[in-house]
Design a protein around this motif. Structure first.
Motif, PDB file in Angstrom:
ATOM      1  N   GLY A  33       9.141  -2.834  -0.684  1.00 35.66           N
ATOM      2  CA  GLY A  33       8.398  -4.045  -0.527  1.00 35.66           C
ATOM      3  C   GLY A  33       7.930  -4.605   0.868  1.00 35.66           C
ATOM      4  O   GLY A  33       7.996  -3.729   1.662  1.00 35.66           O
ATOM      5  N   HIS A  66       7.472  -9.467 -10.508  1.00 35.28           N
ATOM      6  CA  HIS A  66       6.622 -10.301 -10.094  1.00 35.28           C
ATOM      7  C   HIS A  66       5.446 -10.875 -11.158  1.00 35.28           C
ATOM      8  O   HIS A  66       5.107 -11.809 -11.526  1.00 35.28           O
ATOM      9  N   GLN A  67       5.206  -9.618 -11.911  1.00 34.60           N
ATOM     10  CA  GLN A  67       4.122  -9.887 -13.281  1.00 34.60           C
ATOM     11  C   GLN A  67       5.040 -10.629 -14.338  1.00 34.60           C
ATOM     12  O   GLN A  67       4.433 -11.498 -14.846  1.00 34.60           O
ATOM     13  N   ARG A  70       0.823  -4.809 -18.665  1.00 36.17           N
ATOM     14  CA  ARG A  70       0.708  -5.100 -17.272  1.00 36.17           C
ATOM     15  C   ARG A  70       1.837  -4.978 -16.443  1.00 36.17           C
ATOM     16  O   ARG A  70       1.599  -4.517 -15.355  1.00 36.17           O
ATOM     17  N   GLN A  96       2.558  -1.604 -15.833  1.00 38.58           N
ATOM     18  CA  GLN A  96       1.611  -0.909 -15.111  1.00 38.58           C
ATOM     19  C   GLN A  96       1.877  -1.388 -13.559  1.00 38.58           C
ATOM     20  O   GLN A  96       1.431  -0.284 -12.647  1.00 38.58           O
ATOM     21  N   ARG A  97       2.279  -2.470 -13.103  1.00 38.32           N
ATOM     22  CA  ARG A  97       2.420  -2.875 -11.703  1.00 38.32           C
ATOM     23  C   ARG A  97       3.444  -2.223 -11.155  1.00 38.32           C
ATOM     24  O   ARG A  97       3.723  -1.775 -10.095  1.00 38.32           O
ATOM     25  N   GLY A 124       0.839  -1.156  -0.003  1.00 43.89           N
ATOM     26  CA  GLY A 124      -0.109  -0.009  -0.213  1.00 43.89           C
ATOM     27  C   GLY A 124       0.756   1.450  -0.031  1.00 43.89           C
ATOM     28  O   GLY A 124       0.420   2.349  -0.230  1.00 43.89           O
ATOM     29  N   ARG A 151      10.197  -5.531  -7.296  1.00 41.52           N
ATOM     30  CA  ARG A 151       9.000  -5.255  -7.270  1.00 41.52           C
ATOM     31  C   ARG A 151       7.856  -5.691  -8.322  1.00 41.52           C
ATOM     32  O   ARG A 151       8.145  -6.715  -8.671  1.00 41.52           O
ATOM     33  N   ARG A 170       3.928   2.642 -10.046  1.00 44.77           N
ATOM     34  CA  ARG A 170       4.067   3.718  -8.749  1.00 44.77           C
ATOM     35  C   ARG A 170       4.896   2.949  -7.591  1.00 44.77           C
ATOM     36  O   ARG A 170       4.887   3.237  -6.417  1.00 44.77           O
ATOM     37  N   GLU A 171       5.967   2.291  -8.192  1.00 42.83           N
ATOM     38  CA  GLU A 171       6.413   1.347  -7.098  1.00 42.83           C
ATOM     39  C   GLU A 171       8.109   1.366  -7.220  1.00 42.83           C
ATOM     40  O   GLU A 171       8.910   0.802  -6.696  1.00 42.83           O
ATOM     41  N   THR A 205       5.276 -14.274 -13.336  1.00 45.11           N
ATOM     42  CA  THR A 205       3.771 -14.809 -13.590  1.00 45.11           C
ATOM     43  C   THR A 205       3.509 -15.198 -14.909  1.00 45.11           C
ATOM     44  O   THR A 205       2.918 -16.290 -15.048  1.00 45.11           O
TER      45      THR A 205
END
Lengths: 476, 141
Positions: free
Chosen positions: A199, A242-243, A186, A189-190, A132, A238, A193-194, A246
């Motif tokens: 984390g 991860h994406q 995608r 996109q993830r 968050g 970050r 903001r990271e 995946t």
């Protein structure tokens, strides 16, 4: 793990002869107790990896190996493209290029003690941590592409840190062969903001005191002295990594089924190195390595600012930055012949020995620094690659203690605020947005790292240089 | 109501978290595994369900469809900064339409313990047992 299932090669090396579909033996490093305490799943996973096409020499498990997914955490395996070798998205994992950066501050413990609370609060406010939290940096599409191609060099060009830092990052801070085009919308996109975020889970930022030196000459070359403080940053690529993990895991699993490749565990999904999907994964994975380099470079810069805000004129210089979740192309000598191998390290730290051409001049005579993370209250370690590292496990060493208890059990055993109070009594200040997270990461939920370090040292994977104790820990 | 009474639970995994669920229909089980995933982050009952997100997934088989569903939710949580507390899933063969209700993450109220990075294929299973469906999946945190 039942010891009778293993052949004892030495007090710190154990072998599983090839059987069933295994193409090579499995080799586990650790003392008798560490091996006995390993879950049977580690046996299953390290032998499963030995069945993959093109694997060279052996499937290895480091002394901190534990039950992962597909590969064990603490697993190392090298593949030869000329022998039909594969690259596995599951063999790198979701947190691509997760790693540790260590900075030397020149500060002494007595400099920090009077301002310890203020420093902890300042670091906690400066470095976004936990689910968050978002970074201040928002990247346009073009900037995202530049970051994925440039890594820490991109970050330095944008004013985060100094050019001198780059020499002290593996691959000089920029992973060659990155293909930003292979990174999906995608995944981008993830990450939007990271950038510059820590984390959660076992990721941390710590101010650590050097409490013991085990090799004076190497410690001097690394700039380490008892009583002085270093900064340890543990995080990865970050959401973007991860994406990518995946998406390619899914694509490889579907492609393997289509080609009729039988795998003992779907998580071992892999593609020939010499295939379109294999090449696209490598390009995207290398872009994620650059994302991790850039992320740790930004966090390093934020830490420097926070240190100077509380203790003006502090100069934090980068000792080294190295990953423990990657697949890297490296030259290794097998039976006297140099071969280009794709070395997967999942929860294992690269540990090049003295004289390796890729190391910067000041570190080359000593060997590459290896960082082994602690768990809030427990010691972290600085090791170095040795002359034996390469023939033990393709120049690889351990990366942490490993859990001995599930998160669920840890939550039943401890309350986060009790853990924070207890650690404060012992001289470690914790800052975290989640007391439940602190309970799950309680130091006693992890194994004792000392036995892991001793086994790593005695097995010749890496040698002990310095032992660290946390004074401040920012936990996601 | 306890998690078990709601048809979902966590099983121990050394590094990560195992999600398990059972239910009378496949849709129920997918909904409950999703609740178990929220339960790895926070208490699902703390999540207000005032925003709605719909996702569409497909996969070559039902086990991979479960992973696709969980990963679609991981993506929505990450990019929207949300947590979800209630789910509704309609499954047609190896296609799925899922609706998730939730709210923006509040660090003060939810104390999120971990971030789910992705769902793995290790120990993955979706099958019938007696008259019900059961599913298991390990998520990387």
């Amino acid at each position: 793990m039942e010891l009778s299932r293993l052949e004892k090669v030495s007090p710190f090396e154990w072998r599983i002869a090839p059987h069933g579909e295994m193409r090579v033996p499995a080799v586990l490093y650790g003392d008798e107790q560490l091996i006995r305490d390993m879950d049977d799943k580690v046996y299953e996973q390290v032998t499963n990896v030995a069945t993959l096409p093109g694997i060279v020499t052996a499937s290895y498990a480091m002394p901190d190996a534990h039950w992962g997914y597909g590969f064990p955490i603490g697993g190392v395996a090298a593949f030869d493209p000329e022998a039909g070798g594969v690259v596995s998205a599951g063999g790198v994992g979701f947190d691509i290029s997760c790693g540790v950066r260590t900075m030397v501050t020149g500060l002494k413990r007595e400099d920090v003690e009077p301002v310890k609370e203020e420093l902890a609060d300042t670091l906690f406010a400066a470095i976004p941590a936990g689910l968050g939290s978002t970074g201040e940096i928002s990247l346009s599409d073009a900037e995202m592409t530049a970051m994925l191609a440039g890594g820490a060099r991109w970050a330095v060009d944008r004013g985060f840190g100094a050019p001198a830092d780059l020499d002290r990052i593996e691959e000089s801070g920029c992973m060659p062969g990155a293909m930003p085009d292979c990174v999906s919308d995608r995944a981008r996109q993830r990450q939007r903001r990271e950038m510059g975020t820590l984390g959660s889970g076992n990721h941390y930022l710590e101010i650590q005191e050097i409490v013991r030196i085990h090799d004076g000459d190497a410690a001097r070359a690394f700039g380490l002295a008892v009583g002085e403080l270093v900064v340890g940053i543990h995080c990865g690529s970050r959401g973007l990594g991860h994406q990518i993990g995946t998406e390619f895991l899914r694509d490889m699993a579907i492609e393997d089924a289509r080609l009729g490749l039988k795998l003992p565990d779907r998580e071992l999904a892999c593609s020939p190195i010499d295939s379109d999907l294999g090449r696209r994964y490598l390009g995207a994975m290398r872009a994620a390595i650059n994302c991790a380099f850039a992320n740790r470079q930004i966090i390093g810069h934020l830490v420097r600012q926070a240190l100077c805000a509380v203790l003006p004129r502090t100069e934090a210089t980068l000792l080294f930055d190295v990953s423990h979740n990657t697949c890297k192309v490296e030259e290794h000598t097998i039976n006297g012949k140099a071969r280009q191998l794709f070395v997967h390290r999942k929860g294992a730290t690269r540990a090049f020995g003295p004289g390796h051409a890729s190391l910067p001049g000041a570190l080359r005579p000593i060997g590459q620094p290896v960082f082994v993370g602690g768990s809030m209250g427990t010691a972290s370690w600085i090791l170095a690659g040795t002359a034996t590292s390469e023939r033990r496990a393709f120049s690889s060493a351990c990366h942490g203690a490993g859990r001995r208890m599930s998160r669920h059990q840890a939550r039943k055993n401890w309350r986060g605020d009790d853990v924070v109070r207890d650690l404060a009594h012992r001289g470690t200040l914790i800052r975290s947005p989640s007391m439940r997270g602190v309970a799950e990461e309680a130091p006693a939920a992890y194994k004792d790292v000392t036995a892991v370090i001793e086994a790593t040292h005695e097995a010749g994977l890496a040698r002990k240089i310095a032992e660290l104790r946390p004074l401040i820990c920012i936990k996601g | 109501m306890s998690a078990q009474a709601n048809g979902w639970s966590h099983f121990a995994h050394e590094a990560d978290i195992g999600l398990a669920a059972s239910g009378p229909s496949l849709g129920d089980v997918f909904e409950r595994v999703a609740t178990a995933m929220t339960g790895a982050i926070t208490d699902p009952e703390l999540v207000r369900t005032n925003e709605k997100v719909t996702v569409h997934c497909e996969a070559p088989d039902i086990e991979l469809l479960l992973v696709e569903w969980l990963n679609a939710l991981v993506f929505e949580m990450a990019t929207r900064g949300m947590l979800f507390g209630r789910f509704e899933v309609r499954i047609d063969g190896c296609r799925l339409v899922g609706t998730a209700w939730g709210e923006k993450i509040s660090r003060e109220r939810h104390h999120p313990a971990v971030e789910v990075k992705g769902a793995t294929y290790t120990g993955l299973s979706v099958h019938r047992r007696g008259g019900s469906w059961v599913a298991r999946c390990v998520v990387d945190v």
